[in-house]
Design a protein around this motif. Structure first.
Motif, PDB file in Angstrom:
ATOM      1  N   PHE A 202     -17.529   5.958 108.789  1.00 39.68           N
ATOM      2  CA  PHE A 202     -19.133   5.880 109.175  1.00 39.68           C
ATOM      3  C   PHE A 202     -19.771   7.361 108.429  1.00 39.68           C
ATOM      4  O   PHE A 202     -20.786   7.409 107.616  1.00 39.68           O
ATOM      5  CB  PHE A 202     -19.642   5.786 110.235  1.00 39.68           C
ATOM      6  N   GLY A 203     -19.121   8.449 108.699  1.00 43.32           N
ATOM      7  CA  GLY A 203     -19.796   9.825 108.009  1.00 43.32           C
ATOM      8  C   GLY A 203     -19.822   9.826 106.872  1.00 43.32           C
ATOM      9  O   GLY A 203     -21.013  10.359 106.208  1.00 43.32           O
ATOM     10  N   LYS A 204     -18.990   9.223 105.872  1.00 41.28           N
ATOM     11  CA  LYS A 204     -18.970   9.495 104.529  1.00 41.28           C
ATOM     12  C   LYS A 204     -20.281   8.392 104.040  1.00 41.28           C
ATOM     13  O   LYS A 204     -20.570   8.849 103.041  1.00 41.28           O
ATOM     14  CB  LYS A 204     -17.792   8.938 103.887  1.00 41.28           C
ATOM     15  N   LEU A 205     -20.160   7.349 104.593  1.00 39.07           N
ATOM     16  CA  LEU A 205     -21.068   6.397 104.036  1.00 39.07           C
ATOM     17  C   LEU A 205     -22.328   6.831 104.345  1.00 39.07           C
ATOM     18  O   LEU A 205     -23.542   6.793 103.611  1.00 39.07           O
ATOM     19  CB  LEU A 205     -21.030   5.101 104.767  1.00 39.07           C
ATOM     20  N   TYR A 206     -22.738   7.494 105.556  1.00 38.52           N
ATOM     21  CA  TYR A 206     -24.118   7.987 105.924  1.00 38.52           C
ATOM     22  C   TYR A 206     -24.373   9.081 104.945  1.00 38.52           C
ATOM     23  O   TYR A 206     -25.608   9.239 104.450  1.00 38.52           O
ATOM     24  CB  TYR A 206     -24.067   8.504 107.561  1.00 38.52           C
ATOM     25  N   GLU A 207     -23.521  10.030 104.636  1.00 33.19           N
ATOM     26  CA  GLU A 207     -23.714  11.103 103.724  1.00 33.19           C
ATOM     27  C   GLU A 207     -24.108  10.794 102.224  1.00 33.19           C
ATOM     28  O   GLU A 207     -25.183  11.399 101.772  1.00 33.19           O
ATOM     29  CB  GLU A 207     -22.493  12.239 103.695  1.00 33.19           C
ATOM     30  N   ARG A 319     -32.482   1.153  99.170  1.00 35.85           N
ATOM     31  CA  ARG A 319     -31.942  -0.088  98.780  1.00 35.85           C
ATOM     32  C   ARG A 319     -31.002  -0.173  97.661  1.00 35.85           C
ATOM     33  O   ARG A 319     -29.833  -0.761  98.232  1.00 35.85           O
ATOM     34  CB  ARG A 319     -33.073  -1.123  98.421  1.00 35.85           C
ATOM     35  N   GLN A 320     -31.046   0.544  96.673  1.00 35.94           N
ATOM     36  CA  GLN A 320     -30.152   0.543  95.645  1.00 35.94           C
ATOM     37  C   GLN A 320     -28.677   1.176  96.172  1.00 35.94           C
ATOM     38  O   GLN A 320     -27.689   0.807  96.063  1.00 35.94           O
ATOM     39  CB  GLN A 320     -30.497   1.439  94.519  1.00 35.94           C
ATOM     40  N   LYS A 321     -28.791   2.271  97.011  1.00 37.63           N
ATOM     41  CA  LYS A 321     -27.727   2.724  97.342  1.00 37.63           C
ATOM     42  C   LYS A 321     -27.030   2.046  98.594  1.00 37.63           C
ATOM     43  O   LYS A 321     -25.801   1.880  98.572  1.00 37.63           O
ATOM     44  CB  LYS A 321     -28.076   4.134  98.105  1.00 37.63           C
ATOM     45  N   VAL A 322     -27.665   1.341  99.362  1.00 38.55           N
ATOM     46  CA  VAL A 322     -27.229   0.552 100.374  1.00 38.55           C
ATOM     47  C   VAL A 322     -26.218  -0.605  99.905  1.00 38.55           C
ATOM     48  O   VAL A 322     -25.210  -0.976 100.090  1.00 38.55           O
ATOM     49  CB  VAL A 322     -28.034   0.046 101.484  1.00 38.55           C
ATOM     50  N   THR A 323     -26.914  -1.439  98.824  1.00 43.91           N
ATOM     51  CA  THR A 323     -26.457  -2.469  98.387  1.00 43.91           C
ATOM     52  C   THR A 323     -25.193  -1.831  97.395  1.00 43.91           C
ATOM     53  O   THR A 323     -24.214  -2.741  97.339  1.00 43.91           O
ATOM     54  CB  THR A 323     -27.262  -3.276  97.326  1.00 43.91           C
ATOM     55  N   SER A 324     -25.205  -0.886  96.835  1.00 40.49           N
ATOM     56  CA  SER A 324     -24.317  -0.370  95.992  1.00 40.49           C
ATOM     57  C   SER A 324     -22.898   0.006  96.719  1.00 40.49           C
ATOM     58  O   SER A 324     -21.967  -0.200  96.335  1.00 40.49           O
ATOM     59  CB  SER A 324     -24.488   0.840  95.052  1.00 40.49           C
ATOM     60  N   LEU A 325     -23.095   0.295  97.987  1.00 40.00           N
ATOM     61  CA  LEU A 325     -22.023   0.721  98.882  1.00 40.00           C
ATOM     62  C   LEU A 325     -21.400  -0.495  99.750  1.00 40.00           C
ATOM     63  O   LEU A 325     -20.535  -0.157 100.876  1.00 40.00           O
ATOM     64  CB  LEU A 325     -22.355   1.977  99.580  1.00 40.00           C
ATOM     65  N   LEU A 326     -22.090  -1.596  99.653  1.00 39.03           N
ATOM     66  CA  LEU A 326     -21.367  -2.768 100.551  1.00 39.03           C
ATOM     67  C   LEU A 326     -20.130  -2.866 100.143  1.00 39.03           C
ATOM     68  O   LEU A 326     -19.728  -2.644  98.970  1.00 39.03           O
ATOM     69  CB  LEU A 326     -22.251  -4.113  99.904  1.00 39.03           C
ATOM     70  N   PRO A 327     -19.396  -3.196 101.068  1.00 42.90           N
ATOM     71  CA  PRO A 327     -17.751  -3.367 101.039  1.00 42.90           C
ATOM     72  C   PRO A 327     -17.634  -4.660 100.269  1.00 42.90           C
ATOM     73  O   PRO A 327     -18.235  -5.537 100.111  1.00 42.90           O
ATOM     74  CB  PRO A 327     -17.150  -3.378 102.263  1.00 42.90           C
ATOM     75  N   GLU A 328     -16.267  -4.661  99.646  1.00 39.69           N
ATOM     76  CA  GLU A 328     -16.083  -5.875  98.928  1.00 39.69           C
ATOM     77  C   GLU A 328     -16.087  -7.168 100.030  1.00 39.69           C
ATOM     78  O   GLU A 328     -15.706  -7.039 100.992  1.00 39.69           O
ATOM     79  CB  GLU A 328     -14.671  -5.962  98.588  1.00 39.69           C
ATOM     80  N   TYR A 329     -16.812  -7.950  99.581  1.00 35.19           N
ATOM     81  CA  TYR A 329     -17.167  -9.161 100.571  1.00 35.19           C
ATOM     82  C   TYR A 329     -16.530 -10.620  99.799  1.00 35.19           C
ATOM     83  O   TYR A 329     -16.255 -10.650  98.849  1.00 35.19           O
ATOM     84  CB  TYR A 329     -18.376  -9.421 100.985  1.00 35.19           C
TER      85      TYR A 329
END
Length: 363
Positions: A202-207, A319-329
């Protein structure tokens, strides 16, 4: 293990017809109230036999009808196709997996692991302690059937113990105290381990998304304010007994996992009270992404992501950052309003459905 298709029958406002889902990304586009979220709900309900929008199964049944069913088909990596069937008829729920009757919905765990992103997730950041506990419990329940069992046992003991307090049957408390501590210690041990692993994600993703460092999720068990302090069974039992007099006045159990707290800190200080609305929204959004990553790390499996209009309130950069960091699904389902730039997120094989009045048409 992606969905291939789903067949709703008398489910909310949706038409009774198969919908093809055989793509890695599927988008549902339409105005509010047309059935986009209902389609996501069919996928979630097929996975867990419970809704993310209501506790009453009866609300899922189309108006003026008294039964509904969902048939879903999905495929393993080796190409094997499976199916689930869930039927609600006059208050009775019937579940089948590959033609075999399941007597407990927990047996669907790991069938089709869905991670849902929704506006209600904001509760995990700013809502009640109960909602934050729910998030951690949900994360564990996605893969750990034993955790589901111990939670059920704990809740039964807690309910019976509270009845004894209300009815002044104090002679039964000794027995319930032992059971409360036994099951409660197991819950707190699993929660503690889960939050520890969660923080690594979580911490790394939030940063990465916000530029704000040092944000962490902290677990505060009610039987031990210091997470490092591992109390023994007898020590916890004494804590429970020492609260007996106040419990007789309050007619309620005053300690245990049902009173644990989960808080967000930044560099040792509470984060949520001073965070902006946007920062809080991102806490909730990134919690879901962390949940998906955590699930993959623990099980080695890829989840199915369901995103219900959650990108709407983010600026284009976020939006771009959130979508780029989505995990492999395994698969991604998104809802969009008409006019949103959903084409920015499309791939060549993305299926786009236009949704109107419970019907759908491929774009």
């Amino acid at each position: 293990m992606p969905f291939l298709r789903i067949s709703p029958f008398n489910f909310r406002n949706l038409k009774n017809e198969d919908i093809d889902l055989s793509a890695k990304e599927v988008f549902f586009v339409g105005e509010n109230g047309q059935g986009k979220s209902n389609l996501l709900e069919t996928l979630y309900y097929s996975s867990y036999a419970s809704s993310f929008r209501t506790h009453s199964d009866a609300e899922l049944i189309k108006e003026s009808e008294n039964s509904m069913s969902l048939r879903s088909y999905y495929r393993e990596e080796n190409g094997t196709t499976h199916s689930t069937v869930i039927i609600l008829d006059k208050g009775t729920k019937h579940i089948e997996k590959d033609g075999k009757v399941l007597h407990d919905r927990k047996d669907l765990i790991n069938t089709m692991p869905c991670v849902l992103y929704s506006h209600d997730d904001l509760d995990f950041a700013v809502g009640s302690p109960e909602r934050r506990r729910f998030f951690i419990d949900q994360s564990l329940s996605m893969y750990d059937v034993m955790y589901i069992d111990v939670m059920r046992r704990y809740k039964r003991v807690l309910k019976n113990r509270n009845i004894c307090l209300k009815e002044k049957k104090y002679e039964l408390l000794e027995t319930y105290d032992l059971q409360l501590v036994q099951h409660g210690m197991e819950i707190q041990s699993k929660r503690k381990s889960s939050v520890f692993k969660f923080n690594e994600i979580f911490g790394k993703l939030y940063e990465n998304i916000t530029g704000i460092d040092g944000v962490s999720v902290v677990y505060k068990p009610s039987w031990s304010e210091e997470i490092q302090n591992n109390l023994s069974f007898d020590e916890i039992l004494n804590i429970v007994k020492n609260k007996r007099e106040i419990e007789k006045i309050m007619c309620s159990t005053m300690s245990g996992p049902h009173r644990d707290r989960i808080i967000f800190l930044r560099k040792g200080e509470p984060f949520i009270p001073t965070a902006s609305t946007g920062q809080r929204r991102l806490v909730a959004l990134i919690l879901r992404t962390a949940q998906a990553v955590y699930y993959s790390q623990v099980t080695g499996k890829k989840p199915v992501l369901l995103m219900d209009d959650v990108l709407l309130e983010l600026d284009p950069e976020k939006r771009q950052k959130v979508t780029s960091l989505l995990p492999e699904y395994d698969q991604l389902f998104c809802t969009f309003l008409n006019g949103e730039p959903y084409s920015n997120y499309k791939r060549m094989d993305t299926i786009v459905y236009k949704i109107k009045s419970g019907t759908w048409e491929k774009e």
